[in-house]
Design an enzyme around this catalytic site. Structure first.
Site, short mmCIF file in Angstrom:
data_model
loop_
_atom_site.label_atom_id
_atom_site.label_comp_id
_atom_site.label_asym_id
_atom_site.label_seq_id
_atom_site.Cartn_x
_atom_site.Cartn_y
_atom_site.Cartn_z
N SER A 18 -9.74 1.41 2.96
CA SER A 18 -8.93 2.23 2.09
C SER A 18 -7.87 1.44 1.30
CB SER A 18 -8.23 3.30 2.92
OG SER A 18 -7.32 2.72 3.82
N LYS A 72 0.86 -1.19 0.00
CA LYS A 72 0.00 0.00 0.00
C LYS A 72 0.89 1.24 0.00
CE LYS A 72 -3.94 1.86 2.63
NZ LYS A 72 -4.84 1.61 3.79
N SER A 129 -9.74 -1.05 7.10
CA SER A 129 -9.25 -0.78 5.75
C SER A 129 -8.68 -1.95 4.99
CB SER A 129 -8.17 0.30 5.81
OG SER A 129 -8.76 1.53 5.59
N1 GLN Z 1 -13.01 3.70 6.51
C1 GLN Z 1 -12.40 4.07 7.75
C2 GLN Z 1 -11.93 5.51 7.69
O1 GLN Z 1 -12.17 6.11 6.71
C3 GLN Z 1 -11.27 3.14 8.07
C4 GLN Z 1 -10.10 3.43 7.25
C5 GLN Z 1 -8.89 2.64 7.68
O2 GLN Z 1 -8.99 1.60 8.33
N2 GLN Z 1 -7.74 3.20 7.35
O3 GLN Z 1 -11.34 6.02 8.57
#
Ligand code: GLN
Length: 460
Positions: free
Chosen positions: A128, A53, A152
Site C-alpha cells: 500500500s 506515507k 506494504s
Molecule cells: N496488501 C496487504 C493488505 O492489503 C498488506 C498491506 C500492508 O502491509 N499494509 O493488507
C-alpha cells in the site's frame, strides 16, 4: 527548493503525493542552514528531503490515510518517528499517497486516485505504500517512510526498484501511525540504496516508552553492517517460495543473485517451510479482524468528515457508508464476521493457532541458517485493473506475509530488471537481527550491475 520542484514535476505523472508542503519544507531547510552556520551538529539527515506515507501523523499536516473519511483531518501531534526525523535534520516535504487505510497491494484503492509506477506509468507501483516508493524511484526525494502490515513497503519497493525495510515488530515505535492491524503494523523505511535505508532505519529505530509494544533493545550500527563481509554465512532458500506461480523472469533474476551470493562465500541451504501456503488465508482473517476493531473509531464524531443526519446513529451510518471505500468495507465486514460470537472459534482462533505454527517454523529454521533469501513477489509490476478480483490481489503478498505474521525483519532489495521492470529480492532475518539483513542486502546490491534510471526519473 530544488527538491520541491522535483517533487512537483514527478508528481504530475506519478500522483505519488497527496500534498507537497513547500512552506514547511523551506522553513525546515532554513533551520538546518542556521544550525550549520552556528556550528551546531545539524544531525545525520541534515537537509535531506523526505516524504511520509499519509498514515503517519505529522503535526499540522493532513493525515488522510488515502480515505475520504479523513479528508479534513489534520494531525494534532508528531509520530515518534517524525520527531526522530526532525531531530536528525530531515526536511519533511510531503505526504505520500497510499491504498486506503493501507489495505491493498497496488495503491488502486487510494481515494485520491491510483499512483503510477515510474518505470511504466501504465503499471501499478505496488501497495500500500505505493506513493512512498514511487516518489523515491522517480527521484522526487531520496528517502521516504511507508508502513508495513503484510508487505506494504517491500512489495512497492520491489515493483519500483528501490530498497524497502520492514524492521522487527517492536523495533520502531508505532505511536502516531494510524492503526490497521496493530499486531503486524510497522513504520518502514524506503530508500534508493541499502546504506541510505540503513541510515534512515537507525534514525527511527529505538525504544519509545509511550508505545508499550516498542522494545528496549540496543540498535546495531546498521551502516557498518552494510560494509560487512558475508563470507561464511548460511542462507536458507525455502523451496515453497520458488514453486508454481513464480514468474520465469523473476525466477531467473533471483537465481543469478543467488549465484553472486555464493561467489561471495555464503553457503546456500535448501530448506522447507511447509506452512507457507497457509499464511495468506491466516493473514486475511487476523488483519481484517484487527482492522474492524481499529476502524470503529471513525464514526464521524471524533475525526474527519461527518455526514449530516437527524440521529446520532444515522450520522455514524452515513459517515461510514460514504466515507469508506469498497475494499475497506469488505475488510470491516470480514473482520466483524470472524470475530462474531458464533465464528470466533472457527476462524479467528484457528488463524491465531496457524500464526503460531508459521512463527515457530520460521524461528526454528532461522536457528539453522542466518537468514532466508526469497523473491519479494512472484510477478513484476502489473497493469492497472489487472487484479480486480480481491483474491488475486491478496495472493500478491504470498512471500511477504509470513515474516509479517512472525514479526521478523525483512528487506526487499532490487536485484535486476526483467523486461524493463525491477525485480526485488527479499532477505528475511532473525528477530532483531536487522544487521545481517542489511549486510546481505548490501552484498546483493554490490554484486549486481547498476540499474538504469526509470524513464520518469526527474534529475535535479
Ligand atoms: N496488501 C496487504 C493488505 O492489503 C498488506 C498491506 C500492508 O502491509 N499494509 O493488507
Amino acid at each position: 527548493m530544488a527538491a520541491i520542484q522535483r517533487a512537483r514535476r514527478t508528481h504530475e505523472v506519478t500522483n505519488a503525493l497527496y500534498r507537497i508542503d513547500a512552506a514547511g519544507g523551506l522553513a525546515a531547510a532554513e533551520a538546518v542552514d542556521a544550525s550549520v552556520a552556528s556550528g551546531a551538529d545539524p544531525g545525520p539527515l541534515a537537509g535531506v528531503p523526505i516524504v511520509l506515507k499519509d498514515n503517519i501523523c505529522q503535526h499540522g499536516q493532513p493525515c488522510t490515510c488515502g480515505s475520504r473519511i479523513l479528508e479534513d483531518h489534520v494531525a494534532s501531534y508528531d509520530a515518534f518517528s517524525v520527531g526522530r526525523l526532525r531531530t536528525a535534520g530531515a526536511v519533511l516535504v510531503g505526504r505520500a499517497n497510499m491504498d486506503e487505510f493501507a489495505m491493498g497491494s497496488s495503491t488502486e484503492t487510494c481515494a485520491w486516485g491510483p499512483v503510477r509506477n515510474p518505470w511504466d506509468p501504465d503499471r501499478v507501483p505496488g501497495g500500500s505504500s505505493g506513493g512512498s516508493a514511487a516518489a523515491v524511484a522517480a527521484g522526487a526525494v531520496p528517502l521516504a517512510l511507508g508502513s508495513e502490515t503484510g508487505g506494504s513497503v517491500r512489495l512497492p519497493a520491489a515493483f519500483c526498484g528501490v530498497v524497502g525495510v520492514k524492521p522487527t515488530w517492536g523495533r520502531v515505535s508505532r505511536r502516531g501511525l494510524v492503526a490497521y492491524a496493530s499486531s503486524t503494523d510497522q513504520i518502514a523505511p524506503v530508500a534508493r540504496s541499502v546504506t541510505d535505508a540503513a541510515l534512515l532505519t537507525e534514525v527511527v529505530a529505538g525504544h519509545d516508552p509511550r508505545d508499550s509494544t516498542s522494545k528496549d533493545r540496543p540498535v546495531d550500527d546498521l551502516q557498518a553492517a552494510c560494509r560487512c563481509s558475508i563470507e561464511g554465512l548460511k542462507l536458507g532458500v525455502p523451496r515453497e517460495y520458488y514453486g508454481q506461480g513464480l514468474d520465469d523472469g523473476v525466477r531467473g533474476a533471483i537465481a543469478s543473485a543467488l549465484d553472486s551470493l555464493r561467489e561471495q562465500g555464503v553457503e546456500l541451504v535448501d530448506i522447507s517451510l511447509p506452512s507457507t501456503d497457509l499464511a495468506v488465508a491466516c493473514y486475511y482473517v487476523i488483519a481484517p479482524a484487527e482492522a474492524s476493531a481499529n476502524l470503529a473509531r471513525f464514526d464521524g464524531v471524533r475525526y474527519g468528515r461527518r455526514a449530516s443526519a437527524d440521529t446520532a446513529e444515522e450520522v455514524v451510518r452515513r459517515t461510514r457508508s460514504t466515507g469508506f471505500g469498497t475494499e475497506v468495507k469488505r475488510r470491516i465486514l470480514i473482520g466483524t464476521w470472524v470475530l462474531s460470537a458464533g465464528y470466533v472459534d472457527a476462524y479467528y482462533r484457528v488463524a491465531q493457532r496457524v500464526r503460531a505454527t508459521i512463527t515457530a517454523e520460521l524461528d526454528r529454521v532461522l536457528e539453522q541458517v542466518d537468514a532466508l533469501i526469497t523473491p519479494t513477489a512472484a510477478p513484476t509490476a502489473f497493469r492497472f485493473n489487472e487484479r480486480n478480483d480481491p483474491l488475486a490481489m491478496y495472493l500478491t503478498d504470498v512471500y511477504t506475509i509470513p515474516p509479517s505474521l512472525a514479526g521478523l525483519p525483512a528487506i526487499s532489495v532490487p536485484c535486476s530488471l526483467c523486461d524493463g521492470l525491477p525485480v526485488g529480492l527479499q532477505v528475511i532475518g532473525r528477530r532483531f537481527d536487522e544487521a545481517s539483513c542489511f549486510a546481505i542486502a548490501a552484498a546483493v546490491e554490490r554484486a549486481r550491475p547498476p540499474l538504469p534510471l526509470p524513464p520518469l526519473w526527474s534529475s535535479p
